[in-house]
Design a protein around this motif. Structure first.
Motif, PDB file in Angstrom:
ATOM      1  N   LYS A  90       0.819  -1.209   0.000  1.00  0.00           N
ATOM      2  CA  LYS A  90       0.000   0.000   0.000  1.00  0.00           C
ATOM      3  C   LYS A  90       0.857   1.264   0.000  1.00  0.00           C
ATOM      4  O   LYS A  90       0.529   2.251  -0.670  1.00  0.00           O
ATOM      5  CB  LYS A  90      -0.933   0.007   1.217  1.00  0.00           C
ATOM      6  CG  LYS A  90      -2.066  -1.006   1.140  1.00  0.00           C
ATOM      7  CD  LYS A  90      -2.941  -0.948   2.374  1.00  0.00           C
ATOM      8  CE  LYS A  90      -4.092  -1.945   2.279  1.00  0.00           C
ATOM      9  NZ  LYS A  90      -4.950  -1.924   3.492  1.00  0.00           N
ATOM     10  N   LEU A  91       1.947   1.238   0.752  1.00  0.00           N
ATOM     11  CA  LEU A  91       2.814   2.411   0.851  1.00  0.00           C
ATOM     12  C   LEU A  91       3.907   2.420  -0.207  1.00  0.00           C
ATOM     13  O   LEU A  91       4.697   3.362  -0.275  1.00  0.00           O
ATOM     14  CB  LEU A  91       3.441   2.482   2.247  1.00  0.00           C
ATOM     15  CG  LEU A  91       2.474   2.796   3.390  1.00  0.00           C
ATOM     16  CD1 LEU A  91       3.175   2.650   4.735  1.00  0.00           C
ATOM     17  CD2 LEU A  91       1.911   4.212   3.243  1.00  0.00           C
ATOM     18  N   GLU A  92       3.978   1.359  -0.992  1.00  0.00           N
ATOM     19  CA  GLU A  92       4.951   1.238  -2.077  1.00  0.00           C
ATOM     20  C   GLU A  92       6.378   1.410  -1.569  1.00  0.00           C
ATOM     21  O   GLU A  92       7.193   2.147  -2.128  1.00  0.00           O
ATOM     22  CB  GLU A  92       4.649   2.260  -3.177  1.00  0.00           C
ATOM     23  CG  GLU A  92       3.263   2.092  -3.791  1.00  0.00           C
ATOM     24  CD  GLU A  92       2.959   3.145  -4.845  1.00  0.00           C
ATOM     25  OE1 GLU A  92       3.891   3.863  -5.257  1.00  0.00           O
ATOM     26  OE2 GLU A  92       1.785   3.257  -5.248  1.00  0.00           O
ATOM     27  N   THR A  93       6.680   0.716  -0.485  1.00  0.00           N
ATOM     28  CA  THR A  93       8.015   0.769   0.096  1.00  0.00           C
ATOM     29  C   THR A  93       8.301  -0.546   0.806  1.00  0.00           C
ATOM     30  O   THR A  93       7.403  -1.380   0.976  1.00  0.00           O
ATOM     31  CB  THR A  93       8.133   1.935   1.091  1.00  0.00           C
ATOM     32  OG1 THR A  93       9.497   2.086   1.507  1.00  0.00           O
ATOM     33  CG2 THR A  93       7.264   1.702   2.324  1.00  0.00           C
ATOM     34  N   ASN A  94       9.548  -0.730   1.197  1.00  0.00           N
ATOM     35  CA  ASN A  94       9.941  -1.921   1.949  1.00  0.00           C
ATOM     36  C   ASN A  94      10.707  -1.509   3.197  1.00  0.00           C
ATOM     37  O   ASN A  94      11.462  -0.524   3.166  1.00  0.00           O
ATOM     38  CB  ASN A  94      10.825  -2.839   1.092  1.00  0.00           C
ATOM     39  CG  ASN A  94      10.070  -3.457  -0.071  1.00  0.00           C
ATOM     40  OD1 ASN A  94       9.070  -4.139   0.111  1.00  0.00           O
ATOM     41  ND2 ASN A  94      10.541  -3.202  -1.288  1.00  0.00           N
ATOM     42  N   LEU A  95      10.507  -2.263   4.248  1.00  0.00           N
ATOM     43  CA  LEU A  95      11.211  -1.987   5.495  1.00  0.00           C
ATOM     44  C   LEU A  95      12.563  -2.697   5.476  1.00  0.00           C
ATOM     45  O   LEU A  95      12.618  -3.918   5.417  1.00  0.00           O
ATOM     46  CB  LEU A  95      10.379  -2.466   6.690  1.00  0.00           C
ATOM     47  CG  LEU A  95      10.915  -2.081   8.070  1.00  0.00           C
ATOM     48  CD1 LEU A  95      10.822  -0.567   8.264  1.00  0.00           C
ATOM     49  CD2 LEU A  95      10.125  -2.782   9.162  1.00  0.00           C
ATOM     50  N   ASP A  96      13.640  -1.928   5.499  1.00  0.00           N
ATOM     51  CA  ASP A  96      14.977  -2.504   5.397  1.00  0.00           C
ATOM     52  C   ASP A  96      15.520  -3.003   6.734  1.00  0.00           C
ATOM     53  O   ASP A  96      16.344  -3.905   6.776  1.00  0.00           O
ATOM     54  CB  ASP A  96      15.951  -1.471   4.805  1.00  0.00           C
ATOM     55  CG  ASP A  96      15.601  -1.135   3.367  1.00  0.00           C
ATOM     56  OD1 ASP A  96      15.026  -2.017   2.686  1.00  0.00           O
ATOM     57  OD2 ASP A  96      15.875  -0.004   2.932  1.00  0.00           O
ATOM     58  N   LYS A  97      15.062  -2.398   7.836  1.00  0.00           N
ATOM     59  CA  LYS A  97      15.600  -2.783   9.133  1.00  0.00           C
ATOM     60  C   LYS A  97      14.672  -3.770   9.838  1.00  0.00           C
ATOM     61  O   LYS A  97      13.470  -3.828   9.571  1.00  0.00           O
ATOM     62  CB  LYS A  97      15.800  -1.547  10.010  1.00  0.00           C
ATOM     63  CG  LYS A  97      14.554  -0.712  10.221  1.00  0.00           C
ATOM     64  CD  LYS A  97      14.903   0.574  10.972  1.00  0.00           C
ATOM     65  CE  LYS A  97      13.676   1.466  11.125  1.00  0.00           C
ATOM     66  NZ  LYS A  97      14.013   2.744  11.786  1.00  0.00           N
ATOM     67  N   LYS A  98      15.246  -4.534  10.744  1.00  0.00           N
ATOM     68  CA  LYS A  98      14.470  -5.526  11.494  1.00  0.00           C
ATOM     69  C   LYS A  98      13.640  -4.841  12.572  1.00  0.00           C
ATOM     70  O   LYS A  98      14.107  -3.926  13.251  1.00  0.00           O
ATOM     71  CB  LYS A  98      15.408  -6.563  12.124  1.00  0.00           C
ATOM     72  CG  LYS A  98      14.703  -7.577  13.004  1.00  0.00           C
ATOM     73  CD  LYS A  98      15.640  -8.674  13.481  1.00  0.00           C
ATOM     74  CE  LYS A  98      15.903  -9.682  12.370  1.00  0.00           C
ATOM     75  NZ  LYS A  98      16.543 -10.915  12.895  1.00  0.00           N
ATOM     76  N   ILE A  99      12.400  -5.305  12.727  1.00  0.00           N
ATOM     77  CA  ILE A  99      11.524  -4.784  13.775  1.00  0.00           C
ATOM     78  C   ILE A  99      11.669  -5.641  15.025  1.00  0.00           C
ATOM     79  O   ILE A  99      11.682  -6.862  14.952  1.00  0.00           O
ATOM     80  CB  ILE A  99      10.049  -4.802  13.336  1.00  0.00           C
ATOM     81  CG1 ILE A  99       9.866  -4.056  12.014  1.00  0.00           C
ATOM     82  CG2 ILE A  99       9.155  -4.181  14.412  1.00  0.00           C
ATOM     83  CD1 ILE A  99       8.448  -4.135  11.480  1.00  0.00           C
ATOM     84  N   GLN A 100      11.758  -5.004  16.173  1.00  0.00           N
ATOM     85  CA  GLN A 100      11.793  -5.710  17.460  1.00  0.00           C
ATOM     86  C   GLN A 100      10.514  -5.374  18.224  1.00  0.00           C
ATOM     87  O   GLN A 100      10.292  -4.225  18.616  1.00  0.00           O
ATOM     88  CB  GLN A 100      13.023  -5.289  18.273  1.00  0.00           C
ATOM     89  CG  GLN A 100      14.335  -5.727  17.650  1.00  0.00           C
ATOM     90  CD  GLN A 100      15.524  -5.211  18.434  1.00  0.00           C
ATOM     91  OE1 GLN A 100      15.616  -4.032  18.759  1.00  0.00           O
ATOM     92  NE2 GLN A 100      16.449  -6.100  18.764  1.00  0.00           N
TER      93      GLN A 100
END
Length: 285
Positions: A90-100
């Protein structure tokens, strides 16, 4: 006997003095997981309970939990792994860092932790989940829908902040001084993507619109900013198409201006958008 008692008193005094010196010199308190990794929780706060943390580790998600929290942690991991690709699309992006994800069994446990930065309103306001860096703090209040909303809000916040301010800490600090987003913009976006429009939101917005409480839009804070912001993104999606919202966010970053973001993508000024927004909801209410 007197000599022995004096030695004990002197030792006790030295221990107390040492403790006071450590307390004064220590800039922050760190809660350490038993596996050796550390999380910084910010300002000093008394720790009333000892939590022995463990975690589940996946490719892009870590979930930390303590005694009796395993089921919540497993649910968090599964739900987050399902929602992440959906919101990335939906946001047309990717999360590069790991979520904790840091999962607390109750709100009381979270409050007595070393966070030291929470207020009651931060967790009672729709769409707002407390985040420090890439760490998302969750608590269970007995309602799984509320818990899932926190997960969605945390992931959405990280993605939106990544678009606007960048992924690295350095770029976030730099860009935060260049882009000053009003609360309704960012908090409303998080609420829009993490919570479906419902009767509760509708009643709150109706009261705010008809009472004139939302007239000074850019000065709204707290719950008012969340609800009013959610409503304007909902209006934009209904009239101009939900796909344009991601483009507005990107153009806001490029131009470092909320007004320019709307103008470049929708072809109308933000002042016009506000007039249309108010008219649209007044016609409904």
């Amino acid at each position: 006997m007197v000599l022995a008692m004096n030695k004990i008193h002197n030792h006790t005094f030295r221990v107390i003095l040492l403790g006071l010196l450590l307390w004064i010199l220590m800039p922050e308190v760190k809660a350490q997981f038993y596996n050796g990794s550390q999380l910084t929780f910010g300002k000093n706060r008394v720790q009333y309970s000892d939590f022995l943390w463990t975690y589940f580790r996946f490719n892009n998600i870590d979930v930390y939990y303590y005694l009796n929290g395993k089921e919540l942690a497993l649910h968090t991991a599964e739900y987050a792994r399902q929602f992440l690709p959906e919101i990335e699309k939906k946001l047309e992006t990717n999360l590069d860092k790991k979520i904790q994800f840091i999962v607390y069994n109750t709100y009381g446990d979270l409050r007595q932790s070393n966070l030291g930065l929470l207020s009651q309103s931060q967790y009672n306001t729709g769409g707002i989940t407390h985040i420090i860096g890439s760490k998302v703090f969750l608590y269970f209040d007995g309602d799984m829908n509320h818990f899932d909303r926190q997960i969605r809000a945390g992931i959405t916040r990280l993605l939106i902040d990544g678009i606007i301010y960048g992924e690295s800490i350095g770029s976030q600090v730099k860009n935060s001084t260049l882009i000053n987003l009003p609360s309704w913009y960012s908090d409303g976006l998080v609420s829009y993507y993490s919570r479906n429009w419902d009767t509760e939101l509708d009643n709150i917005l109706k009261d705010g619109i008809l009472s004139g409480r939302y007239r000074k839009f850019n000065h709204l804070t707290g719950a008012d900013a969340v609800y009013a912001g959610h409503s304007i993104w909902r209006f934009v999606a209904e009239k101009y198409g939900a796909g344009n919202i991601a483009n507005i966010i990107y153009m806001t970053r490029v131009n470092r201006s909320v007004e320019s973001g709307f103008l470049y993508v929708l072809g109308v000024s933000f002042k016009t958008i506000m007039k249309e927004w108010e008219a649209w909801y007044k016609s409904i209410y």
